[in-house]
Structures are given as C-alpha cells and as structure tokens.
Design an enzyme around this catalytic site. Structure first.
Site, PDB file in Angstrom:
ATOM      1  N   HIS A 191       8.863  -3.208  11.171  1.00  0.00           N
ATOM      2  CA  HIS A 191       9.882  -2.158  11.292  1.00  0.00           C
ATOM      3  C   HIS A 191      10.615  -1.958   9.978  1.00  0.00           C
ATOM      4  CE1 HIS A 191      10.234  -3.198  15.785  1.00  0.00           C
ATOM      5  NE2 HIS A 191       9.501  -2.113  15.620  1.00  0.00           N
ATOM      6  N   ARG A 298      -1.983   8.360  10.895  1.00  0.00           N
ATOM      7  CA  ARG A 298      -2.268   7.085  11.585  1.00  0.00           C
ATOM      8  C   ARG A 298      -1.605   7.114  12.957  1.00  0.00           C
ATOM      9  NH1 ARG A 298      -1.297   4.784   6.135  1.00  0.00           N
ATOM     10  NH2 ARG A 298      -3.009   3.385   5.614  1.00  0.00           N
ATOM     11  N   ARG A 334      -6.478  10.589  12.616  1.00  0.00           N
ATOM     12  CA  ARG A 334      -7.331   9.406  12.735  1.00  0.00           C
ATOM     13  C   ARG A 334      -7.119   8.848  14.142  1.00  0.00           C
ATOM     14  NH1 ARG A 334      -7.019   4.234   9.765  1.00  0.00           N
ATOM     15  NH2 ARG A 334      -4.907   3.978  10.508  1.00  0.00           N
ATOM     16  N   GLU A 433     -15.019   2.457   5.649  1.00  0.00           N
ATOM     17  CA  GLU A 433     -14.155   1.325   5.286  1.00  0.00           C
ATOM     18  C   GLU A 433     -14.811  -0.028   5.584  1.00  0.00           C
ATOM     19  OE1 GLU A 433     -10.389   1.720   7.337  1.00  0.00           O
ATOM     20  OE2 GLU A 433     -11.320   2.410   9.189  1.00  0.00           O
ATOM     21  N   ASN A 456      -8.298   0.423   1.808  1.00  0.00           N
ATOM     22  CA  ASN A 456      -7.512  -0.769   2.184  1.00  0.00           C
ATOM     23  C   ASN A 456      -8.409  -1.773   2.885  1.00  0.00           C
ATOM     24  OD1 ASN A 456      -5.441   0.795   1.288  1.00  0.00           O
ATOM     25  ND2 ASN A 456      -4.645   1.299   3.310  1.00  0.00           N
ATOM     26  N   ASP A 457      -9.232  -1.272   3.784  1.00  0.00           N
ATOM     27  CA  ASP A 457     -10.155  -2.161   4.483  1.00  0.00           C
ATOM     28  C   ASP A 457     -11.438  -2.385   3.686  1.00  0.00           C
ATOM     29  OD1 ASP A 457      -8.974  -3.055   6.933  1.00  0.00           O
ATOM     30  OD2 ASP A 457      -8.902  -0.953   7.514  1.00  0.00           O
ATOM     31  N   ARG A 467      -6.317  -8.537   3.486  1.00  0.00           N
ATOM     32  CA  ARG A 467      -5.376  -7.621   2.844  1.00  0.00           C
ATOM     33  C   ARG A 467      -3.917  -7.985   3.079  1.00  0.00           C
ATOM     34  NH1 ARG A 467      -6.343  -2.045   6.349  1.00  0.00           N
ATOM     35  NH2 ARG A 467      -4.181  -1.479   6.007  1.00  0.00           N
ATOM     36  N   CYS A 504      -8.415   7.898   1.568  1.00  0.00           N
ATOM     37  CA  CYS A 504      -7.074   7.846   2.129  1.00  0.00           C
ATOM     38  C   CYS A 504      -6.459   6.454   2.074  1.00  0.00           C
ATOM     39  CB  CYS A 504      -7.065   8.379   3.557  1.00  0.00           C
ATOM     40  SG  CYS A 504      -8.108   7.406   4.658  1.00  0.00           S
TER      41      CYS A 504
HETATM   42  C1  PEP Z   1      -7.744   2.037   4.962  1.00  0.00           C
HETATM   43  O1  PEP Z   1      -8.257   1.051   5.496  1.00  0.00           O
HETATM   44  O2  PEP Z   1      -7.848   2.294   3.746  1.00  0.00           O
HETATM   45  C2  PEP Z   1      -6.946   2.982   5.758  1.00  0.00           C
HETATM   46  C3  PEP Z   1      -6.527   4.103   5.238  1.00  0.00           C
HETATM   47  O3  PEP Z   1      -6.633   2.630   7.028  1.00  0.00           O
HETATM   48  P1  PEP Z   1      -5.514   1.554   7.415  1.00  0.00           P
HETATM   49  O4  PEP Z   1      -4.731   1.210   6.160  1.00  0.00           O
HETATM   50  O5  PEP Z   1      -4.658   2.201   8.434  1.00  0.00           O
HETATM   51  O6  PEP Z   1      -6.322   0.427   7.921  1.00  0.00           O
HETATM   52 MG    MG Z   2      -8.395   0.970   7.620  1.00  0.00          MG
END
Ligand code: PEP
Ligand code: MG
Length: 576
Positions: A191, A298, A334, A433, A456-457, A467, A504
């Site tokens: 939060h 998201r 998404r 991803e 990110n993933d 991560r 993204c």
């Molecule tokens: C990602 O994995 O890069 C992504 C945009 O999704 P999230 O960060 O919500 O896992």
């Molecule tokens: Mg992701």
C-alpha cells in the site's frame, strides 16, 4: 557515509534531514476498576470507537479529494475493524469479568487479534493484521485521550525513516514537508509504495535495518528511481547528487516542453509512448504527462483490499471509464495476473514453494474459467466505448494462447446470446515474459495481434533472479547481454510476422536503454506516466539510423555493466 540498496518504490531524487518515526507504543497501566464504574468504562470505549470512526471517515474524505477514490478505499478495511462485533463483545465481556480498565483490556484483545492474523499463511489476512494494528492504535489513543503526533506535524522538509508505514501514516504524509520516505520492509506492491507513487515523492522500501543505521537529523540522499539511499554522504557525493538534482530540475523543464509532441526521431521513425496504470483514477495523470495511450492496465489491483471479487458490472464500468476517457487512444487491458508476489485471498491460492514459477496469471485463469470469462466479458462489453485491446500475461507456449482464445470465443458467444454488444475484432496480444515464449515468438506471432514484452518477469526468469529479493538485486540487470538478445529476437520474430511489438516492463522507461531499444526496432514503449516526457525528449533528439548503430554496438558487448556504461555515454552525448 553508508550507501544502501533497497527496492525502488517511487522515482526521483531528494536530499534532506532524516526524521525517524518510531512505531507508536503506549504504556498502559493495569488498573482494577470498581463494579459500579464498569458502565463508565463501557461508555469510554464506545466514545473512543465513535471518535475513531469519525477520524477515519474524515481522513478518507481528505484522501479521496487529494489522491482519489482507490486510495481512500484502503480505509474501508479500517472501518470494518471498528464494526467487528466479536472484537467489541470480547472487550466488553472481559471488562465485566476481569474488572480492569478498558484501555488495558482493549490492548490485550488487540495483541491477541494481531498475533492470530499475522500467523495466518494468507497474504490478504496478514495485511489485515496491519489494518487491525493501525486502527487499534487509533482507538487506544482515543481511549487514553492522547493527541496523535502524526507525520502531518512535521514542520521542515524531511525524509521519513520508518520500519514500515501504515496507510494512515502515508496518507498523513500528504504534506508539503515530506521530501521522501524510506522503510525497512515493504515491496513494490505494498500500500505504501502505491501511495508514494500517487504522492509523486521518491521512496525506497525493503532497506533492511535502515531504522537502526539512521538517526534523526542525519543527512540522507534518496534516489527513488535506483532504490539507493546514502546516509551522511561525503562532500563529493553530496555535490554530485545536488548537481544531479539541479540537472534533473532543469532537464525536467526541457522534457515538459515536448510532452505533447509525437515521439518521432530526427529522421522520421515514429514510435508510441504509452503509460502503465494500476487504477482508473490514474487517467488524469496519464493525460497530463502526454501519453499516447495506455500500454498496460494491471487489472489485478482491482481485486485487492477487498474480501470479495469485483462483479462483471464493476469490471465493465471501470474499463468503460478508462476506454472513454482515453478514446481515441488505445488502452491495453492485461487480464488478471495474480500469484507470484500478488495474492488475493478471495481465491484461496495455496501456499507454494516457488510462487513465481507456480500457479500464476494465465495458468490460474485457465484453471478458473468462471473468474477469467467474467473479466473477458466485461472487457468485451467495454470495448464498444473506445479503443480497447486485451493481452494475456505469462503465456509460456502456443497451447495456452489457444486455450485462452477459446475461452474468449465462449465469452463472446455468451454476450451474443444475451444480446450484448462488443467489438468482435478486438485485438488480442501476448505478453512475452517467459523465456520459452521469447524463444517461440515466431510460433506465437502467428496467432497474436501484437506482443508486449514484460521485462520485469522476463529478466527474473532468464537470469534466474527473484525480482523482489533485495539480496540478489545486484544480479537483476536489464542491460545483460542475455536480456538484449532475447529482446532482439522477440522484436525480429514479431516484425517477420508483421505484428507490432511493445514493451511494458520497467526497462521500457529506463532512459539509458531507450536508444538501444529504439535501435532494435521496438514499436511501442509503455511506462509509468512520470517518465513519458523524458522518453519523448530522448527519442526526438536522435536519428533512427544512429540508434540502430548504437544498438548494434551494444549487442557486441560482454557484460551488463559494459552495456550500461556505453548506453549512458551515448545518452549523455544526446541529452545535454
Ligand atoms: C512485467 O513482467 O514486465 C510486467 C509488465 O508485468 P508485472 O510487472 O505486472 O509482472
Ligand atoms: Mg509480469
């Protein structure tokens, strides 16, 4: 001087004195109460509950005005605690039985509740322990007749240092005097982190032991974009960051001049710069920062902070609002991505050894078509109100894409059956991803309308680096040659199949890597709204041919460090 690396929760740089906020502890005396005074103690308790309720509603109103509906809703859980019959009745019955002062009894009941909730292996219920603690402290304060010494009282511009911050604390920070905050614990989706972003102040969380290392009055540098905190910097470092801050301010003004222009290179290649959002009420900020659309919405945040699931109509109204507000610009929704580090208690996801490799995102949705199709129907219904597209997270192979598309067809049939309108030609994209999806991008491209690379993933899976784990954060390198090669092969496969490719993940908003991504041929970049003007500025300052050359050279380097250094150098030549 000590430099610490934590989790970057909200971007920007701040320099200022530390203000340590201890968790509020009360000394509560255990006093025997005469039988005839029990009704007075009960009345004291009821008055404290009423006063606390008033305070929370007041706070909620203020937050709703200042920050938006979604943030204000966090306090609904606090109001529920106040209405918890079991808790209230336990206090009153123990009061009568034990004949002790109500503050003491209440604090004992509170401790018991917090201990029970914090032991439950369910992230949602664990979070409730924090809510009970937060609201319990308020009740105690009112029982004891104490004034809250909140962060709102801070008089000079300070950097808040705390073990953790409750939603009420963060909300009270809505003051001009807080320059940044840093905490021992917390993750990107806490939060606190969500609120920091709305407040647009830098924040770094997950800095183990920062409250021990820092004293109030120490000078801190907080780099919220890099997740770095420097305690009592030496003169050289301080000067360096003051210089960066000044430069940032000067540059930010330059960036803002181009925010509403197209992201087009000096030799005419145009790319799209979109925004990532978690809540519909971020739309005004998206527009303010010059976004051309929403590249990642998201939706799982919609399910958080509530014990039930949103209904189809609730989904529909949220998506319709975003579609209409952004129209004619595109909005990519998404579909639900839970699991990993995002838990929703209403779905009772069992505890897993490796949640990031487990029952997550599309895997969960395919196993729960009831939940998935409800969301798909809502997206489809909203698609007639604007330029909506949808994409699936965590696809690891073509079969998952086909299964998801089958459920999409069923959702369409169900709507047709009910006579409800939708855009039958809605574009359906795949998030790339997972390394297996990256390596089979040519196969996926045949059945996808577009790709969006979720770095990110993709980075955590390809480099085997959690991560969210601060201990291995040094290995989490977007500029790693392995990541660049994967990105290049995804872009090439997409272009071969004549579909567009977006990115993204956070990497898309990293200014130092923008030239390389542009040169590799990325069509769309999607990022937190605040970074958009800077990215547009960079792209408008370079030629596509020059960017291609930079990308080619970067691809020949051997380490992430080398790539990073090379890219920074090139960027410095372009953005002066
Ligand atoms: C990602 O994995 O890069 C992504 C945009 O999704 P999230 O960060 O919500 O896992
Ligand atoms: Mg992701």
């Amino acid at each position: 001087m000590i430099e610490l690396k934590g989790i970057a929760a909200a971007g920007g740089i701040s320099i200022g004195p530390a203000h340590k906020v201890g968790s509020e502890e009360f000394v509560i005396l255990r006093e025997v109460v005469a039988w005839e005074d029990i009704p007075a103690q009960i009345q004291l308790f009821e008055e404290a509950l009423i006063k606390t309720r008033r305070e929370i509603i007041e706070l909620q109103k203020r937050i709703s005005l200042d920050m938006g509906q979604e943030e204000a809703q966090i306090f609904d859980a606090h109001l529920l605690v106040l209405e918890d019959r079991m808790l209230i009745e336990e206090v009153i019955s123990r009061l009568k039985k034990e004949q002790l002062n109500v503050a003491y009894i209440f604090s004992e009941v509170l401790k018991k509740y917090i201990s029970v909730f914090s032991k439950i292996e369910d992230e949602y219920l664990k979070e409730r322990a924090a809510d009970i603690n937060d609201v319990g402290k308020r009740i105690l304060r009112n029982l004891l007749g104490r004034e809250k010494k909140g962060l709102g009282d801070v008089k000079e511009k300070v950097i808040i240092v705390a073990h953790d911050l409750s939603p009420s604390d963060t909300a009270a920070m809505h003051t001009k005097n807080v320059a940044a905050f840093v905490t021992n614990i917390g993750g990107k989706t806490s939060h606190t982190a969500i609120m920091a972003k709305s407040l647009e102040i830098p924040a770094v969380v997950g800095l183990e032991g920062i409250t021990v290392k820092v004293n109030s009055g120490d000078i801190l540098i907080v780099d919220g974009s890099m997740g770095i905190v420097i305690i009592n910097p030496d003169e050289e470092t301080l000067k360096d960051y003051q210089g960066r801050l000044e430069k940032l301010k000067g540059i930010a003004e330059k960036f803002l001049l181009v925010k509403d222009l197209a992201a087009v290179t000096t030799d005419g290649r145009e790319v799209m710069i979109n925004a990532n959002i978690e809540f519909p009420d971020e739309v005004p900020s998206v527009k303010l920062h010059g976004s051309e659309g929403i590249g990642l919405y998201r939706t799982e945040f919609f399910y958080m902070n509530r014990s039930d699931s949103p209904s189809e109509d609730e989904h529909y109204h949220a998506y319709k609002y975003v579609a209409e507000e952004m129209s004619p610009h595109p909005v990519i929704i998404r579909t639900l991505d839970i699991g990993g580090d995002k838990f929703l208690s209403q779905f009772r996801i069992p505890h897993e050894m490796q949640p990031f490799l487990g029952w997550r995102a599309i895997r969960f949705c395919l196993a729960r078509p009831d939940i998935f199709k409800l969301q798909l129907r809502a997206i489809l219904r909203a698609s007639v109100h604007g330029n909506l597209k949808l994409m699936y997270p965590m696809i690891s192979g073509i079969e998952e894409l086909q299964q998801a598309n089958r459920l999409l067809s069923e959702a369409k049939e169900e709507l047709t059956h009910k006579g409800l309108k939708f855009n039958d030609k809605i574009q359906v994209g795949v998030m790339i991803e997972v390394p297996s999806a990256a390596m089979t991008a040519d196969i996926l491209a045949k059945e996808a309308d577009f790709f969006s690379i979720g770095t990110n993933d993709l980075i955590q899976y390809s480099l085997a680096v959690d991560r969210a784990n601060e201990k291995v954060a040094y290995l989490y390198e977007p500029a790693h040659p392995a990541v660049l090669r994967l990105v290049k092969s995804i872009i090439d496969a997409a272009h071969q199949a004549k579909i567009k490719v977006a990115m993204c993940g956070e990497m898309a908003g990293d200014p130092s890597l923008a030239l390389i991504l542009l040169g590799l041929g990325l069509d769309e970049f999607s990022m937190p709204p605040q970074v958009i003007p800077e990215l547009k500025y960079i792209i408008r300052a370079v030629g596509f041919k020059a960017a291609q050359k930079i990308a080619n050279e970067a691809m020949k380097l051997s380490t992430g460090g080398q790539v990073e250094e090379f890219a920074q150098g090139k960027l410095a030549e372009i953005v002066k």
